[in-house]
Design an enzyme around this catalytic site. Sequence first.
Site, PDB file in Angstrom:
ATOM      1  N   LYS A  74       6.560   1.172   4.976  1.00 55.10           N
ATOM      2  CA  LYS A  74       5.558   2.051   5.607  1.00 55.10           C
ATOM      3  C   LYS A  74       4.894   1.428   6.837  1.00 55.10           C
ATOM      4  O   LYS A  74       4.424   2.137   7.714  1.00 55.10           O
ATOM      5  CB  LYS A  74       4.478   2.452   4.594  1.00 55.10           C
ATOM      6  CG  LYS A  74       4.948   3.493   3.596  1.00 55.10           C
ATOM      7  CD  LYS A  74       3.806   3.953   2.708  1.00 55.10           C
ATOM      8  CE  LYS A  74       4.261   5.083   1.807  1.00 55.10           C
ATOM      9  NZ  LYS A  74       3.176   5.644   1.020  1.00 55.10           N
ATOM     10  N   ASP A 110       0.144  11.182   3.137  1.00 53.10           N
ATOM     11  CA  ASP A 110      -0.447  10.791   1.840  1.00 53.10           C
ATOM     12  C   ASP A 110      -1.938  11.105   1.830  1.00 53.10           C
ATOM     13  O   ASP A 110      -2.478  11.584   0.830  1.00 53.10           O
ATOM     14  CB  ASP A 110      -0.275   9.281   1.590  1.00 53.10           C
ATOM     15  CG  ASP A 110       1.137   8.924   1.147  1.00 53.10           C
ATOM     16  OD1 ASP A 110       1.820   9.792   0.569  1.00 53.10           O
ATOM     17  OD2 ASP A 110       1.558   7.774   1.380  1.00 53.10           O
ATOM     18  N   GLY A 136      -1.244  -0.076  -0.620  1.00 51.66           N
ATOM     19  CA  GLY A 136      -0.915   0.921   0.404  1.00 51.66           C
ATOM     20  C   GLY A 136      -1.517   2.287   0.118  1.00 51.66           C
ATOM     21  O   GLY A 136      -2.128   2.912   1.001  1.00 51.66           O
TER      22      GLY A 136
HETATM   23  P1  NAP Z   1       0.967  -1.258  -3.729  1.00 50.47           P
HETATM   24  O1  NAP Z   1       0.829  -1.222  -2.263  1.00 50.47           O
HETATM   25  O2  NAP Z   1       1.876  -2.248  -4.367  1.00 50.47           O
HETATM   26  O3  NAP Z   1      -0.527  -1.453  -4.331  1.00 50.47           O
HETATM   27  C1  NAP Z   1      -0.760  -1.571  -5.702  1.00 50.47           C
HETATM   28  C2  NAP Z   1      -2.189  -2.062  -5.929  1.00 50.47           C
HETATM   29  O4  NAP Z   1      -2.376  -2.169  -7.340  1.00 50.47           O
HETATM   30  C3  NAP Z   1      -2.477  -3.442  -5.337  1.00 50.47           C
HETATM   31  O5  NAP Z   1      -3.837  -3.519  -4.977  1.00 50.47           O
HETATM   32  C4  NAP Z   1      -2.210  -4.352  -6.531  1.00 50.47           C
HETATM   33  O6  NAP Z   1      -2.912  -5.580  -6.476  1.00 50.47           O
HETATM   34  C5  NAP Z   1      -2.776  -3.512  -7.656  1.00 50.47           C
HETATM   35  N1  NAP Z   1      -2.227  -3.913  -8.935  1.00 50.47           N
HETATM   36  C6  NAP Z   1      -0.928  -3.952  -9.309  1.00 50.47           C
HETATM   37  N2  NAP Z   1      -0.831  -4.382 -10.587  1.00 50.47           N
HETATM   38  C7  NAP Z   1      -2.087  -4.613 -11.009  1.00 50.47           C
HETATM   39  C8  NAP Z   1      -2.649  -5.101 -12.240  1.00 50.47           C
HETATM   40  N3  NAP Z   1      -1.870  -5.411 -13.272  1.00 50.47           N
HETATM   41  N4  NAP Z   1      -3.981  -5.226 -12.316  1.00 50.47           N
HETATM   42  C9  NAP Z   1      -4.783  -4.929 -11.274  1.00 50.47           C
HETATM   43  N5  NAP Z   1      -4.316  -4.473 -10.075  1.00 50.47           N
HETATM   44  C10 NAP Z   1      -2.991  -4.313  -9.956  1.00 50.47           C
HETATM   45  O7  NAP Z   1       1.450   0.151  -4.291  1.00 50.47           O
HETATM   46  P2  NAP Z   1       1.044   1.600  -3.746  1.00 50.47           P
HETATM   47  O8  NAP Z   1       2.035   2.102  -2.788  1.00 50.47           O
HETATM   48  O9  NAP Z   1      -0.375   1.547  -3.347  1.00 50.47           O
HETATM   49  O10 NAP Z   1       1.244   2.501  -5.063  1.00 50.47           O
HETATM   50  C11 NAP Z   1       0.390   2.338  -6.178  1.00 50.47           C
HETATM   51  C12 NAP Z   1       0.615   3.466  -7.189  1.00 50.47           C
HETATM   52  O11 NAP Z   1       0.287   4.715  -6.593  1.00 50.47           O
HETATM   53  C13 NAP Z   1       2.061   3.588  -7.679  1.00 50.47           C
HETATM   54  O12 NAP Z   1       2.047   3.917  -9.034  1.00 50.47           O
HETATM   55  C14 NAP Z   1       2.618   4.754  -6.868  1.00 50.47           C
HETATM   56  O13 NAP Z   1       3.644   5.449  -7.541  1.00 50.47           O
HETATM   57  C15 NAP Z   1       1.371   5.617  -6.760  1.00 50.47           C
HETATM   58  N6  NAP Z   1       1.428   6.486  -5.574  1.00 50.47           N
HETATM   59  C16 NAP Z   1       1.359   7.823  -5.790  1.00 50.47           C
HETATM   60  C17 NAP Z   1       1.393   8.682  -4.705  1.00 50.47           C
HETATM   61  C18 NAP Z   1       1.311  10.153  -4.967  1.00 50.47           C
HETATM   62  O14 NAP Z   1       1.668  10.928  -4.074  1.00 50.47           O
HETATM   63  N7  NAP Z   1       0.826  10.576  -6.111  1.00 50.47           N
HETATM   64  C19 NAP Z   1       1.500   8.186  -3.397  1.00 50.47           C
HETATM   65  C20 NAP Z   1       1.548   6.810  -3.214  1.00 50.47           C
HETATM   66  C21 NAP Z   1       1.517   5.962  -4.326  1.00 50.47           C
HETATM   67  P3  NAP Z   1      -2.359  -6.832  -5.598  1.00 50.47           P
HETATM   68  O15 NAP Z   1      -2.572  -6.448  -4.169  1.00 50.47           O
HETATM   69  O16 NAP Z   1      -3.218  -7.945  -6.071  1.00 50.47           O
HETATM   70  O17 NAP Z   1      -0.906  -6.974  -5.964  1.00 50.47           O
END
Ligand code: NAP
Length: 295
Positions: A74, A110, A136
């Site tokens: 992204k 998003d 993200g």
């Molecule tokens: P990302 O960039 O990897 O961010 C994930 C975040 O969660 C980071 O802050 C990470 O912390 C934190 N995290 C991960 N494991 C954790 C744990 N065990 N305890 C505490 N914090 C934790 O991923 P993303 O793109 O933001 O996506 C996150 C979720 O949103 C996914 O499930 C994705 O499928 C969902 N999503 C949904 C949509 C939708 O349209 N509904 C759109 C986008 C994303 P660190 O930085 O410390 O690793």
Amino acid sequence: MAKNFINLGLIGWPLDHSLSPRIHQAALRELNLGGQYCLYAIEPNNIQDIAIENLLDHIANGEITGLNVTLPHKQIVLPFLASLTPSAARIGAVNTIFLEDGLLIGDNTDAAGFKNDLLQLPVEKNAPALVLGAGGAARAVVFSLVDLGYPVYIAARNPEKAERLASSFNNIANTPIQVLPFKEQSLAKISHEIGLLVNTTPLGMTPRLETCPWPEYLPLPAHACVYDLVYNPVDTLLIHRARQAGLPSCSGLGMLVEQAALAFERWTNHVAPRDVMKQAAQLACKTQTSQRIYK
Ligand code: NAP
């Protein structure tokens, strides 16, 4: 290929579980538009830029109508684009690419996807929102929340990342965004104030269905609406707990469909058939979620 064939697709890695082909193909079928939605899995490595550039050339020459972008690309796509929409520029990440006046433009649907879906929910707007996670998706969510005027808290396990996220949006926030540790004690202290709880971590997502971002022994904020960005499964443990506590809640499926609908409209200039897209997403989710641990 026919002249009006609509070639769409998604860049990311890995893409095995993406629901986007089913959502967009359902829309193309519903509107009787000839087209396809392909997955372009680009492994993050030292030749990823060449693969991305090649693919974007196909948009520039009209062979591909538009592309979605997901993790981990992204931000990687940014240098290849001529310009960004205001929301993509503010968020610093792109999930939709299209051609306008011969130029490659990056958008972020998003944020609007989350915002449009949130506006359907019974949320107390003056009460603060608490965002769990600072990755993200959290960037798009925090942008939307401050844009809507919510006071915002961010709880993240990486405080520096959360501070960076807060500082990206503090200049457009009505009240300064507050960062707190992702710890039971810190969450307990502010719980009574919270009107909206948003999970942006992957906790609860398939295959880790037994995980939940909210501490096991801490009651959920008593007056909050719970929004879980996770959509696979639709019934996460967090959503299950919200329902048991009598709180309004919703999964990320609405946001997923809305961000797809907004991208589809950019590419095709047709009003997206949201109901059909949602049904396709729900069906795809059901077939992917093989196991449920509660209910
Ligand atoms: P990302 O960039 O990897 O961010 C994930 C975040 O969660 C980071 O802050 C990470 O912390 C934190 N995290 C991960 N494991 C954790 C744990 N065990 N305890 C505490 N914090 C934790 O991923 P993303 O793109 O933001 O996506 C996150 C979720 O949103 C996914 O499930 C994705 O499928 C969902 N999503 C949904 C949509 C939708 O349209 N509904 C759109 C986008 C994303 P660190 O930085 O410390 O690793």
